[in-house]
Write a protein that holds these residues in place. Sequence first.
Motif, PDB file in Angstrom:
ATOM      1  N   PRO A  50       0.821  -1.217   0.000  1.00 45.66           N
ATOM      2  CA  PRO A  50       0.000   0.000   0.000  1.00 45.66           C
ATOM      3  C   PRO A  50       0.857   1.271   0.000  1.00 45.66           C
ATOM      4  N   VAL A  51       0.305   2.329  -0.551  1.00 44.46           N
ATOM      5  CA  VAL A  51       1.043   3.576  -0.674  1.00 44.46           C
ATOM      6  C   VAL A  51       1.430   4.126   0.693  1.00 44.46           C
ATOM      7  N   GLU A  52       0.574   3.925   1.699  1.00 43.00           N
ATOM      8  CA  GLU A  52       0.901   4.392   3.047  1.00 43.00           C
ATOM      9  C   GLU A  52       2.240   3.813   3.519  1.00 43.00           C
ATOM     10  N   GLU A  53       2.465   2.523   3.247  1.00 45.57           N
ATOM     11  CA  GLU A  53       3.711   1.893   3.689  1.00 45.57           C
ATOM     12  C   GLU A  53       4.910   2.411   2.900  1.00 45.57           C
ATOM     13  N   TYR A  54       4.720   2.698   1.626  1.00 42.87           N
ATOM     14  CA  TYR A  54       5.790   3.311   0.820  1.00 42.87           C
ATOM     15  C   TYR A  54       6.156   4.682   1.386  1.00 42.87           C
ATOM     16  N   TYR A  55       5.166   5.488   1.746  1.00 47.12           N
ATOM     17  CA  TYR A  55       5.448   6.795   2.336  1.00 47.12           C
ATOM     18  C   TYR A  55       6.222   6.641   3.643  1.00 47.12           C
ATOM     19  N   GLN A  56       5.879   5.638   4.426  1.00 51.74           N
ATOM     20  CA  GLN A  56       6.604   5.408   5.670  1.00 51.74           C
ATOM     21  C   GLN A  56       8.046   4.990   5.398  1.00 51.74           C
ATOM     22  N   ARG A  57       8.256   4.138   4.386  1.00 50.91           N
ATOM     23  CA  ARG A  57       9.630   3.751   4.038  1.00 50.91           C
ATOM     24  C   ARG A  57      10.426   4.964   3.551  1.00 50.91           C
ATOM     25  N   ALA A  58       9.740   5.908   2.916  1.00 53.89           N
ATOM     26  CA  ALA A  58      10.415   7.136   2.469  1.00 53.89           C
ATOM     27  C   ALA A  58      10.795   8.030   3.644  1.00 53.89           C
ATOM     28  N   GLY A  59      10.182   7.791   4.819  1.00 55.02           N
ATOM     29  CA  GLY A  59      10.564   8.518   6.014  1.00 55.02           C
ATOM     30  C   GLY A  59       9.556   9.507   6.538  1.00 55.02           C
ATOM     31  N   PHE A  60       8.349   9.531   5.956  1.00 58.64           N
ATOM     32  CA  PHE A  60       7.331  10.451   6.457  1.00 58.64           C
ATOM     33  C   PHE A  60       6.789   9.974   7.806  1.00 58.64           C
ATOM     34  N   ASP A  61       6.536  10.931   8.683  1.00 57.62           N
ATOM     35  CA  ASP A  61       6.000  10.672  10.019  1.00 57.62           C
ATOM     36  C   ASP A  61       4.534  11.080  10.028  1.00 57.62           C
ATOM     37  N   PHE A  62       3.644  10.076  10.007  1.00 54.15           N
ATOM     38  CA  PHE A  62       2.218  10.381   9.922  1.00 54.15           C
ATOM     39  C   PHE A  62       1.687  11.046  11.184  1.00 54.15           C
ATOM     40  N   ALA A  63       2.400  10.928  12.298  1.00 53.74           N
ATOM     41  CA  ALA A  63       1.978  11.623  13.515  1.00 53.74           C
ATOM     42  C   ALA A  63       2.143  13.137  13.347  1.00 53.74           C
ATOM     43  N   ARG A  64       3.127  13.521  12.563  1.00 55.86           N
ATOM     44  CA  ARG A  64       3.359  14.942  12.277  1.00 55.86           C
ATOM     45  C   ARG A  64       2.610  15.406  11.044  1.00 55.86           C
ATOM     46  N   HIS A  65       2.571  14.545  10.047  1.00 56.02           N
ATOM     47  CA  HIS A  65       1.979  14.906   8.757  1.00 56.02           C
ATOM     48  C   HIS A  65       1.087  13.758   8.300  1.00 56.02           C
ATOM     49  N   PRO A  66      -0.220  13.861   8.490  1.00 55.07           N
ATOM     50  CA  PRO A  66      -1.135  12.769   8.144  1.00 55.07           C
ATOM     51  C   PRO A  66      -1.025  12.365   6.678  1.00 55.07           C
ATOM     52  N   PHE A  67      -1.182  11.082   6.446  1.00 57.72           N
ATOM     53  CA  PHE A  67      -1.065  10.560   5.091  1.00 57.72           C
ATOM     54  C   PHE A  67      -2.000  11.276   4.122  1.00 57.72           C
ATOM     55  N   GLY A 134     -10.269   2.755 -13.067  1.00 56.70           N
ATOM     56  CA  GLY A 134      -9.464   3.447 -12.070  1.00 56.70           C
ATOM     57  C   GLY A 134     -10.235   3.566 -10.779  1.00 56.70           C
ATOM     58  N   LEU A 135      -9.544   3.981  -9.731  1.00 53.31           N
ATOM     59  CA  LEU A 135     -10.163   4.061  -8.412  1.00 53.31           C
ATOM     60  C   LEU A 135     -10.849   5.403  -8.208  1.00 53.31           C
ATOM     61  N   GLY A 136     -11.646   5.471  -7.152  1.00 54.68           N
ATOM     62  CA  GLY A 136     -12.495   6.631  -6.948  1.00 54.68           C
ATOM     63  C   GLY A 136     -11.895   7.730  -6.101  1.00 54.68           C
ATOM     64  N   ASP A 137     -10.664   7.546  -5.571  1.00 56.13           N
ATOM     65  CA  ASP A 137     -10.050   8.587  -4.764  1.00 56.13           C
ATOM     66  C   ASP A 137      -8.544   8.584  -5.010  1.00 56.13           C
ATOM     67  N   ILE A 138      -7.815   9.408  -4.263  1.00 56.30           N
ATOM     68  CA  ILE A 138      -6.380   9.585  -4.518  1.00 56.30           C
ATOM     69  C   ILE A 138      -5.499   8.695  -3.662  1.00 56.30           C
ATOM     70  N   TYR A 139      -6.109   7.797  -2.862  1.00 61.32           N
ATOM     71  CA  TYR A 139      -5.318   7.089  -1.861  1.00 61.32           C
ATOM     72  C   TYR A 139      -4.814   5.727  -2.314  1.00 61.32           C
ATOM     73  N   ALA A 140      -5.102   5.318  -3.555  1.00 60.60           N
ATOM     74  CA  ALA A 140      -4.460   4.177  -4.206  1.00 60.60           C
ATOM     75  C   ALA A 140      -4.552   2.894  -3.402  1.00 60.60           C
ATOM     76  N   LYS A 141      -5.777   2.482  -3.085  1.00 58.30           N
ATOM     77  CA  LYS A 141      -5.988   1.179  -2.454  1.00 58.30           C
ATOM     78  C   LYS A 141      -5.859   0.092  -3.509  1.00 58.30           C
ATOM     79  N   SER A 142      -6.063  -1.165  -3.118  1.00 64.41           N
ATOM     80  CA  SER A 142      -5.869  -2.287  -4.026  1.00 64.41           C
ATOM     81  C   SER A 142      -6.815  -2.231  -5.215  1.00 64.41           C
TER      82      SER A 142
END
Length: 220
Positions: A50-67, A134-142
């Motif tokens: 999932p894209v959320e996990e890719y963002y985390q591997r890139a180093g984003f902190d969701f506690a500071r900056h929500p996905f 295509g999907l209905g939003d920008i969050y790129a689920k399965s």
Amino acid sequence: MRPELILWDWNGTLLDDVQLCVDALNRLLARYGYPQRYDRDQYRAIFGFPVEEYYQRAGFDFARHPFADLAQSYMEDYIPASVACPLADGARDALDAFAAAGLRQVILSASPVTTLERQVAERGVAPCFDRLLGLGDIYAKSKVDLGLRFLQEGGVDPARTVMIGDSTHDFEVARALGVGCVLQSSGHQSPEALRTTGAPVVRNLREAAAYILEGGNCHV
């Protein structure tokens, strides 16, 4: 057995947007005050779903900056810049080869469907496809639910269907759909990562089309 339907991934497969995604990631990191930057090889090593996990591997902190905020900011950068992205090398050749062989072609993408429709139209290839899924939003689920619905509603035989993608996620989607899969290694993930799936891995879309039309084994 030659397939009747090709399910295409879009980003990184038919659309050559890898360098844009590297640059957009680095701009997003800078915008939110993160020091790290990635080159193309480093990006391909961390990218995935999932894209959320890719963002985390890139180093984003969701506690500071929500996905959700990060994804919105990324897409506000990516969408207008994507106008400059070309089709991937060999894309038109592959599309034409499948059309000449009488195969149906459908795009199955994690992109928002409105973005997908616009990008396909901008490149003049919309007539190549029976459907753009295509999907209905920008969050790129399965893409699995979208693909299953299409196959079931259309009465499509998974055994006569092959998905072409550029990520291990595309293989996972293909397996969940029960369809064959060929992965091309010039997109968002490295050939080493793609080979871990056991699916056939080719260098480009010309090779993908040749492999499929010559009867290569796409089901693993």
